[in-house]
Design an enzyme around this catalytic site. Structure first.
Site, mmCIF file in Angstrom:
data_model
loop_
_atom_site.group_PDB
_atom_site.id
_atom_site.type_symbol
_atom_site.label_atom_id
_atom_site.label_comp_id
_atom_site.label_asym_id
_atom_site.label_seq_id
_atom_site.Cartn_x
_atom_site.Cartn_y
_atom_site.Cartn_z
ATOM 1 N N ASP A 1 7.121 17.141 8.153
ATOM 2 C CA ASP A 1 6.365 15.998 8.661
ATOM 3 C C ASP A 1 4.960 16.089 8.072
ATOM 4 O O ASP A 1 4.174 16.981 8.432
ATOM 5 C CB ASP A 1 6.318 16.061 10.200
ATOM 6 C CG ASP A 1 5.544 14.889 10.796
ATOM 7 O OD1 ASP A 1 4.868 14.157 10.042
ATOM 8 O OD2 ASP A 1 5.611 14.725 12.031
ATOM 9 N N SER B 1 -1.245 1.261 -3.133
ATOM 10 C CA SER B 1 -0.576 -0.012 -2.822
ATOM 11 C C SER B 1 -1.419 -1.141 -3.402
ATOM 12 O O SER B 1 -2.615 -0.961 -3.661
ATOM 13 C CB SER B 1 -0.494 -0.189 -1.298
ATOM 14 O OG SER B 1 -0.089 -1.511 -0.975
ATOM 15 N N LYS C 1 -5.237 3.281 1.987
ATOM 16 C CA LYS C 1 -4.772 3.087 0.601
ATOM 17 C C LYS C 1 -5.939 2.930 -0.374
ATOM 18 O O LYS C 1 -5.833 3.310 -1.541
ATOM 19 C CB LYS C 1 -3.818 1.887 0.532
ATOM 20 C CG LYS C 1 -2.466 2.119 1.219
ATOM 21 C CD LYS C 1 -1.665 3.261 0.595
ATOM 22 C CE LYS C 1 -0.237 3.342 1.136
ATOM 23 N NZ LYS C 1 0.513 4.496 0.596
ATOM 24 N N TYR D 1 -4.000 0.756 7.247
ATOM 25 C CA TYR D 1 -3.259 0.894 5.988
ATOM 26 C C TYR D 1 -4.174 0.658 4.792
ATOM 27 O O TYR D 1 -4.188 1.436 3.839
ATOM 28 C CB TYR D 1 -2.098 -0.103 5.991
ATOM 29 C CG TYR D 1 -1.107 0.073 4.873
ATOM 30 C CD1 TYR D 1 -0.175 1.108 4.900
ATOM 31 C CD2 TYR D 1 -1.080 -0.802 3.776
ATOM 32 C CE1 TYR D 1 0.763 1.267 3.874
ATOM 33 C CE2 TYR D 1 -0.157 -0.645 2.752
ATOM 34 C CZ TYR D 1 0.765 0.382 2.804
ATOM 35 O OH TYR D 1 1.682 0.528 1.789
HETATM 36 P P1 NAD Z 1 10.457 3.822 3.130
HETATM 37 O O1 NAD Z 1 10.246 3.548 4.576
HETATM 38 O O2 NAD Z 1 11.589 3.153 2.432
HETATM 39 O O3 NAD Z 1 10.663 5.400 2.917
HETATM 40 C C1 NAD Z 1 9.676 6.278 3.382
HETATM 41 C C2 NAD Z 1 10.255 7.682 3.449
HETATM 42 O O4 NAD Z 1 9.210 8.528 3.976
HETATM 43 C C3 NAD Z 1 11.447 7.787 4.410
HETATM 44 O O5 NAD Z 1 12.432 8.625 3.846
HETATM 45 C C4 NAD Z 1 10.818 8.391 5.673
HETATM 46 O O6 NAD Z 1 11.732 9.147 6.446
HETATM 47 C C5 NAD Z 1 9.729 9.274 5.075
HETATM 48 N N1 NAD Z 1 8.642 9.572 6.029
HETATM 49 C C6 NAD Z 1 8.008 8.704 6.864
HETATM 50 N N2 NAD Z 1 7.057 9.336 7.569
HETATM 51 C C7 NAD Z 1 7.086 10.654 7.178
HETATM 52 C C8 NAD Z 1 6.362 11.817 7.540
HETATM 53 N N3 NAD Z 1 5.406 11.774 8.477
HETATM 54 N N4 NAD Z 1 6.648 12.987 6.916
HETATM 55 C C9 NAD Z 1 7.630 13.038 5.968
HETATM 56 N N5 NAD Z 1 8.371 11.984 5.597
HETATM 57 C C10 NAD Z 1 8.103 10.797 6.176
HETATM 58 O O7 NAD Z 1 9.070 3.556 2.413
HETATM 59 P P2 NAD Z 1 8.774 2.997 0.932
HETATM 60 O O8 NAD Z 1 8.796 1.528 0.980
HETATM 61 O O9 NAD Z 1 9.632 3.670 -0.071
HETATM 62 O O10 NAD Z 1 7.244 3.436 0.762
HETATM 63 C C11 NAD Z 1 6.910 4.671 0.183
HETATM 64 C C12 NAD Z 1 5.442 4.696 -0.160
HETATM 65 O O11 NAD Z 1 5.112 3.585 -0.995
HETATM 66 C C13 NAD Z 1 4.508 4.609 1.053
HETATM 67 O O12 NAD Z 1 3.396 5.433 0.817
HETATM 68 C C14 NAD Z 1 4.105 3.140 1.071
HETATM 69 O O13 NAD Z 1 2.859 2.932 1.692
HETATM 70 C C15 NAD Z 1 4.037 2.860 -0.427
HETATM 71 N N6 NAD Z 1 4.195 1.425 -0.718
HETATM 72 C C16 NAD Z 1 5.361 0.784 -0.434
HETATM 73 C C17 NAD Z 1 5.466 -0.584 -0.703
HETATM 74 C C18 NAD Z 1 6.733 -1.368 -0.421
HETATM 75 O O14 NAD Z 1 6.698 -2.597 -0.503
HETATM 76 N N7 NAD Z 1 7.864 -0.731 -0.113
HETATM 77 C C19 NAD Z 1 4.383 -1.271 -1.255
HETATM 78 C C20 NAD Z 1 3.205 -0.574 -1.516
HETATM 79 C C21 NAD Z 1 3.114 0.776 -1.242
#
Ligand code: NAD
Length: 280
Positions: free
Chosen positions: A63, A148, A165, A161
């Protein structure tokens, strides 16, 4: 292609979404991958799928909101594989995590501010704090931070957020400056709207909403996790050996267009459809 043969990579949040695809991509190109995630069953499934295609991976329950877990993550990866070359700092639940931290300076509860900043920003200082000594011991390494489009583009309700970011971009530049002389490159990726497993479930029930989102992008589609995994692999590779301190937008052109028109339409959609609980 085996750009990462002999290298060891940690991917936080490597069970699903962007992290899941990144773990598979790095493993497919020869890296031994350590998946650090709180979702044990999804992490185990991703390890299975990597092994099925001949890759090497393990998962551990980490975590990233807990500093002790981050220290243990690096210890376990180095104990298991003997070195550390790549650290991808990606963990965050865009679904559950984002609704928890949603709100303005007037409405966000202090403990949710702390949680958001711990996971999205503090973890990205603690990861390198533990990892860099191991990287420098073998001549250097590569750190990738997930920023992001919200590092640069703001909307109401996103205080935590967007603050975090924006901090990720600053932290990336700072650490690149500090640790470049040690052979450590530090870069960030700023994704647009990327539809992984979680968002796919939401959009399945709302295809017109997804179409509307896609329509805001110059490339007329939203992203998939592989779009980001490909960028991460490039930035970690030898081909990017002169790139550091950079934040690469992978967003189908979202952030280069006139925001007054397009950004506002997207923000209004989210505001007018609060039940969809959507990140942008
Ligand atoms: P997601 O929810 O699909 O996957 C996130 C993963 O992180 C999951 O496997 C979850 O179990 C794990 N996780 C969550 N909290 C945790 C913790 N405290 N410790 C360890 N693991 C943890 O998310 P995503 O869409 O793949 O996003 C991943 C990253 O990309 C994030 O940092 C998010 O802010 C960034 N991001 C995503 C998007 C988007 O549109 N999906 C856009 C911009 C930025």
């Amino acid at each position: 292609m085996s750009r990462f043969n002999g290298q060891v990579a940690i991917v936080t949040g490597g069970a699903l979404g962007i992290g899941g695809a990144t773990a598979r991509k790095l493993a497919s190109e020869g890296a031994k991958v350590f998946i650090a995630d709180i979702d044990d069953s999804s992490a185990a499934l991703n390890v299975q799928s990597i092994k099925k295609t001949g890759g090497i991976a393990v998962a551990s329950h980490i975590d990233v909101s807990q500093s002790g877990d981050i220290a243990r993550m690096v210890d376990e990866a180095v104990d298991m594989y003997g070195r550390l070359d790549i650290l991808v700092q990606n963990a965050f639940g865009v679904i559950a995590g984002e609704s928890r931290i949603h709100g303005s300076a007037l409405t966000v509860e202090e403990d949710n501010w702390d949680y958001g900043i711990d996971v999205l920003l503090k973890a990205l200082y603690l990861g390198p704090k533990n990892a860099i000594p191991h990287m420098t011991a073998t001549g250097g390494g590569s750190i990738i931070n997930l920023a992001s489009v919200h590092s640069f583009l703001q909307e109401p309700g996103m205080l935590v957020y967007e603050s975090a970011k924006a901090g990720v971009v600053g932290m990336t530049r700072q650490m690149a400056t500090e640790f470049g002389p040690d052979g450590i490159r530090v870069n960030a990726i700023a994704p647009g709207h990327i539809v992984g497993e979680g968002l796919a479930k939401i959009w399945k029930d709302n295809p017109t909403g997804h179409e509307f989102f896609a329509d805001q992008y110059p490339l007329r589609r939203t992203g998939i996790p592989d779009d980001i995994a490909n960028g991460i692999a490039f930035l970690c590779s030898e081909e990017a050996s002169f790139i550091t301190g950079h934040t690469l937008a992978i967003d189908g052109g979202l952030s280069v267009q006139l925001q007054e028109k397009f950004g506002l339409r997207q923000a209004n959609y989210v505001r007018n459809n609060p039940d969809t609980n959507l990140p942008t």
